[in-house]
Design a protein around this motif. Structure first.
Motif, PDB file in Angstrom:
ATOM      1  N   SER A  12     -17.459 -48.878  16.583  1.00 36.86           N
ATOM      2  CA  SER A  12     -16.686 -48.170  15.676  1.00 36.86           C
ATOM      3  C   SER A  12     -15.741 -49.034  14.984  1.00 36.86           C
ATOM      4  CB  SER A  12     -15.783 -46.822  16.220  1.00 36.86           C
ATOM      5  OG  SER A  12     -14.870 -47.480  17.189  1.00 36.86           O
ATOM      6  N   CYS A  13     -16.022 -50.458  15.128  1.00 38.36           N
ATOM      7  CA  CYS A  13     -15.040 -51.307  14.306  1.00 38.36           C
ATOM      8  C   CYS A  13     -15.169 -51.387  12.843  1.00 38.36           C
ATOM      9  CB  CYS A  13     -15.325 -52.536  14.839  1.00 38.36           C
ATOM     10  SG  CYS A  13     -16.844 -53.336  14.427  1.00 38.36           S
ATOM     11  N   CYS A  14     -14.114 -51.925  12.294  1.00 37.41           N
ATOM     12  CA  CYS A  14     -14.249 -51.692  10.594  1.00 37.41           C
ATOM     13  C   CYS A  14     -15.465 -52.467  10.217  1.00 37.41           C
ATOM     14  CB  CYS A  14     -12.898 -52.067   9.993  1.00 37.41           C
ATOM     15  SG  CYS A  14     -12.514 -53.685  10.360  1.00 37.41           S
ATOM     16  N   LEU A  15     -15.850 -53.528  10.681  1.00 45.36           N
ATOM     17  CA  LEU A  15     -17.039 -54.025  10.152  1.00 45.36           C
ATOM     18  C   LEU A  15     -18.522 -53.381  10.162  1.00 45.36           C
ATOM     19  CD1 LEU A  15     -16.254 -57.684  11.505  1.00 45.36           C
ATOM     20  CD2 LEU A  15     -15.720 -56.793   9.283  1.00 45.36           C
ATOM     21  N   CYS A  16     -18.436 -52.550  11.434  1.00 44.95           N
ATOM     22  CA  CYS A  16     -19.775 -51.926  11.782  1.00 44.95           C
ATOM     23  C   CYS A  16     -19.978 -50.480  11.343  1.00 44.95           C
ATOM     24  CB  CYS A  16     -20.005 -51.795  13.169  1.00 44.95           C
ATOM     25  SG  CYS A  16     -20.076 -53.499  13.841  1.00 44.95           S
ATOM     26  N   ALA A  17     -18.649 -50.005  11.054  1.00 40.20           N
ATOM     27  CA  ALA A  17     -18.689 -48.435  10.872  1.00 40.20           C
ATOM     28  C   ALA A  17     -19.130 -48.519   9.229  1.00 40.20           C
ATOM     29  CB  ALA A  17     -17.057 -47.909  10.980  1.00 40.20           C
ATOM     30  N   VAL A  18     -20.114 -47.678   8.928  1.00 45.27           N
ATOM     31  CA  VAL A  18     -20.693 -47.484   7.402  1.00 45.27           C
ATOM     32  C   VAL A  18     -19.400 -46.830   6.777  1.00 45.27           C
ATOM     33  CG1 VAL A  18     -22.515 -46.362   6.320  1.00 45.27           C
ATOM     34  CG2 VAL A  18     -22.894 -47.523   8.196  1.00 45.27           C
ATOM     35  N   LYS A  19     -18.864 -45.814   7.440  1.00 44.91           N
ATOM     36  CA  LYS A  19     -17.980 -44.853   6.462  1.00 44.91           C
ATOM     37  C   LYS A  19     -16.672 -45.994   6.201  1.00 44.91           C
ATOM     38  CE  LYS A  19     -15.057 -40.741   7.144  1.00 44.91           C
ATOM     39  NZ  LYS A  19     -14.633 -39.795   7.885  1.00 44.91           N
ATOM     40  N   THR A  20     -16.246 -46.699   7.008  1.00 41.72           N
ATOM     41  CA  THR A  20     -15.301 -47.357   6.557  1.00 41.72           C
ATOM     42  C   THR A  20     -15.599 -48.453   5.330  1.00 41.72           C
ATOM     43  OG1 THR A  20     -14.365 -47.643   8.687  1.00 41.72           O
ATOM     44  CG2 THR A  20     -13.632 -49.168   7.454  1.00 41.72           C
ATOM     45  N   ASN A  21     -17.111 -48.946   5.411  1.00 43.15           N
ATOM     46  CA  ASN A  21     -17.356 -49.747   4.426  1.00 43.15           C
ATOM     47  C   ASN A  21     -17.660 -49.253   3.086  1.00 43.15           C
ATOM     48  OD1 ASN A  21     -17.422 -52.152   6.305  1.00 43.15           O
ATOM     49  ND2 ASN A  21     -19.564 -51.689   6.812  1.00 43.15           N
ATOM     50  N   VAL A  22     -17.808 -47.884   3.279  1.00 41.88           N
ATOM     51  CA  VAL A  22     -18.267 -47.065   1.878  1.00 41.88           C
ATOM     52  C   VAL A  22     -17.089 -46.510   1.503  1.00 41.88           C
ATOM     53  CG1 VAL A  22     -19.387 -45.226   0.913  1.00 41.88           C
ATOM     54  CG2 VAL A  22     -20.787 -46.672   2.593  1.00 41.88           C
ATOM     55  N   ASP A  23     -16.263 -45.824   2.122  1.00 45.23           N
ATOM     56  CA  ASP A  23     -15.008 -45.274   1.746  1.00 45.23           C
ATOM     57  C   ASP A  23     -13.671 -45.925   1.916  1.00 45.23           C
ATOM     58  OD1 ASP A  23     -16.657 -42.969   1.247  1.00 45.23           O
ATOM     59  OD2 ASP A  23     -16.140 -42.079   3.104  1.00 45.23           O
ATOM     60  N   GLY A  24     -13.716 -46.997   2.602  1.00 45.15           N
ATOM     61  CA  GLY A  24     -12.385 -47.798   2.765  1.00 45.15           C
ATOM     62  C   GLY A  24     -11.835 -47.215   4.058  1.00 45.15           C
ATOM     63  N   TYR A  25     -10.531 -47.734   4.090  1.00 47.23           N
ATOM     64  CA  TYR A  25      -9.767 -47.651   5.244  1.00 47.23           C
ATOM     65  C   TYR A  25      -8.971 -46.109   5.009  1.00 47.23           C
ATOM     66  CZ  TYR A  25     -10.134 -52.336   7.102  1.00 47.23           C
ATOM     67  OH  TYR A  25     -10.570 -53.364   7.698  1.00 47.23           O
ATOM     68  N   PRO A  26      -8.624 -45.577   6.121  1.00 45.59           N
ATOM     69  CA  PRO A  26      -8.054 -44.170   5.883  1.00 45.59           C
ATOM     70  C   PRO A  26      -6.519 -44.480   5.699  1.00 45.59           C
ATOM     71  CG  PRO A  26      -8.767 -44.358   8.247  1.00 45.59           C
ATOM     72  CD  PRO A  26      -9.257 -45.599   7.660  1.00 45.59           C
ATOM     73  N   HIS A  27      -6.012 -43.430   5.125  1.00 49.92           N
ATOM     74  CA  HIS A  27      -4.405 -43.581   4.767  1.00 49.92           C
ATOM     75  C   HIS A  27      -3.535 -44.242   5.770  1.00 49.92           C
ATOM     76  CE1 HIS A  27      -0.969 -43.189   2.236  1.00 49.92           C
ATOM     77  NE2 HIS A  27      -0.207 -42.281   3.341  1.00 49.92           N
ATOM     78  N   SER A  28      -3.650 -43.796   6.941  1.00 46.20           N
ATOM     79  CA  SER A  28      -2.710 -44.162   8.204  1.00 46.20           C
ATOM     80  C   SER A  28      -3.125 -45.579   8.505  1.00 46.20           C
ATOM     81  CB  SER A  28      -3.107 -43.460   9.280  1.00 46.20           C
ATOM     82  OG  SER A  28      -4.587 -43.688   9.998  1.00 46.20           O
ATOM     83  N   GLU A  29      -4.339 -46.226   8.371  1.00 47.50           N
ATOM     84  CA  GLU A  29      -4.867 -47.541   8.597  1.00 47.50           C
ATOM     85  C   GLU A  29      -4.140 -48.331   7.393  1.00 47.50           C
ATOM     86  OE1 GLU A  29      -6.160 -49.489  11.039  1.00 47.50           O
ATOM     87  OE2 GLU A  29      -5.879 -47.558  12.175  1.00 47.50           O
TER      88      GLU A  29
END
Length: 82
Positions: free
Chosen positions: A49-66
Motif C-alpha cells: 500500500s505504499c505510495c509508489l505501488c498504490a494505483v489510487k494514489t498514483n491516479v488521484d494523488g495523496y489524500p488531504h491529510s497526507e
C-alpha cells in the motif's frame, strides 16, 4: 438485541480460510514472491500500500491529510535549514 448465535460450523470457516489462502498464494506466485509457508497468508493483505505501488494514489494523488503532513514536514525542514 439479538443473542450471539454460532450458526456456522468449523468446517465452513476452514473452507473459507483455505480459499483465501489459496487466492493469496496464487497472487504471490504470479508476482514472484517467495512464500515462506502457506499459513503466512492466513491474515492480512497481500498487496503493498505504499505510495509508489498504490494505483489510487498514483491516479488521484495523496489524500488531504497526507498533503497537510507533507507540507508540515517541508515547513519544519525549511525552518531547520535557515
Amino acid at each position: 438485541m439479538k443473542p450471539n448465535h454460532k450458526n456456522r460450523t468449523r468446517s465452513y470457516y476452514r473452507y473459507h480460510r483455505r480459499r483465501v489462502i489459496q487466492r493469496k498464494t496464487r497472487l504471490a506466485e504470479h508476482t514472484g514472491w517467495h512464500v515462506p509457508s502457506v499459513g503466512y497468508f492466513a491474515k492480512g493483505k497481500v498487496h503493498c500500500s505504499c505510495c509508489l505501488c498504490a494505483v489510487k494514489t498514483n491516479v488521484d494523488g495523496y489524500p488531504h491529510s497526507e498533503v497537510k503532513r507533507l507540507e508540515s514536514c517541508d515547513d519544519q525542514l525549511r525552518t531547520y535549514l535557515k
